[in-house]
Design an enzyme around this catalytic site. Structure first.
Site: not given
Ligand SMILES: Cc1cc2nc3c(=O)[nH]c(=O)nc-3n(C[C@H](O)[C@H](O)[C@H](O)COP(=O)(O)O)c2cc1C
Length: 305
Positions: A12, A97, A194-196, A217-218
């Site tokens: 998300p 969050c 999750n994460g990176d 995620g990103r």
């Molecule tokens: C712009 C943005 C919006 C996010 N919105 C949510 C959200 O609505 N709900 C949630 O549980 N995590 C949210 N996250 C966290 C991501 O779901 C994820 O846990 C986090 O980015 C780490 O994963 P990644 O390193 O693959 O990006 C958000 C992160 C970003 C950067």
């Protein structure tokens, strides 16, 4: 909940994983599990006008979980019912969050990592309210010296949650620093890492740590096909411009031209990142308010006839 062998999830991302983006993701990764942007239980139950943007009919969306946040266990249960009726395949509860408006001022999101009693009450209320599965998404803990995610996940399991996602950062880390997950501890429910996580090698790394699945995620920003590549259902598209054009059309159909064109600007920046002349492209995109002009510019930038 898990429609693919590798248990791959699209994370998300508030302001990003809306219906248009999920439609694009789904084309590349038909069997991936997806989670909506987080939705406030107050907005849903009190039917705030601005909620329409987050509240869709999910029946045609394949495997999708709807994520809610809030600190009121009764309203969280009611919100879950609304989303289950709208066709969500499971309900995910946001317990990670870090944004102050959510975590500090509302006592929701990451705050629930500090209040396990309330977290348990919320999970129980949501589980009791719906017939579909319930999950939580959380972080390692509040800060470096309070990393009690394992306790929280045990509570979640005791309260009836079907699985949990763990982001390998603390609330204090926000989104910076490295995500670090230890070997998966012995827990009674599946745990999604999750994460990176950016590619198949990262997925294999967390699988080797014992995790049951991976959430991306990103890494999806500007490259929504990544998730399909990881699932083994697509290759990188030959011309990214065609993906951008399709995404723009979906956004305009969903939000209308006036809101949709400015909303697409961040996606245009992500799609074009690292390409020659992308800085000039971004400057021009940011000046455009007309959808046809924007399409013309995208076609020109990616040499589409
Ligand atoms: C712009 C943005 C919006 C996010 N919105 C949510 C959200 O609505 N709900 C949630 O549980 N995590 C949210 N996250 C966290 C991501 O779901 C994820 O846990 C986090 O980015 C780490 O994963 P990644 O390193 O693959 O990006 C958000 C992160 C970003 C950067």
């Amino acid at each position: 909940m898990f429609d693919n062998d590798k248990k791959i999830f699209a994370a998300p991302l508030a302001g990003i994983t809306d219906k248009p983006f999920r439609t694009i993701l789904r084309e590349f990764a038909p069997y991936a599990s997806m989670v909506t942007e987080m939705i406030s239980c107050h907005s849903l139950v009190e039917q705030h006008k601005n909620c329409i943007r987050n509240f869709d009919n999910y029946a045609d969306e394949g495997n999708i979980g709807a994520q809610i946040f809030g600190a009121d266990s009764y309203l969280m249960g009611e919100a879950a019912k609304i989303l289950a009726d709208a066709g969500a395949k499971w309900i995910d509860i946001n317990m990670g969050c870090p944004v102050p408006k959510v975590a500090t001022r509302s006592g929701a999101g990451a705050h629930l990592m500090r209040d396990h009693k309330l977290a348990g009450e919320i999970i129980q209320s949501v589980v009791k309210s719906v017939k579909i599965p319930v999950s939580i998404k959380t972080r390692l803990g509040w800060d470096e010296s309070h990393q009690d995610w394992i306790d929280l996940i045990r509570i979640a399991a005791d309260c009836g949650a079907s699985f949990a996602t763990i982001h390998g950062r603390t609330r204090a880390q926000g989104y910076s620093g490295q995500s670090t997950l230890p070997n998966k501890p012995d827990l009674p429910i599946p745990i999604i890492a999750n994460g990176d996580i950016k590619n198949l090698a990262d997925v294999e790394r967390v699988q080797n740590l014992g995790y049951d699945g991976a959430m991306i995620g990103r890494a999806m920003l500007g490259q929504p096909w990544i998730i399909g590549q990881i699932c083994g259902t697509c290759d990188k598209p030959e011309n990214i411009g065609n993906v951008a054009l399709k995404h723009l059309d979906l956004i305009i159909n969903y939000y209308g031209e006036k809101s949709g064109v400015p909303m697409f600007r961040k996606h245009a920046a992500w799609y074009s990142a690292g390409m020659p002349n992308s800085a000039q492209f971004r400057i021009r995109v940011n000046q455009i308010t007309d959808a046809e002009q924007l399409k013309y510019l995208i076609k020109e930038f990616w040499s589409i006839n």
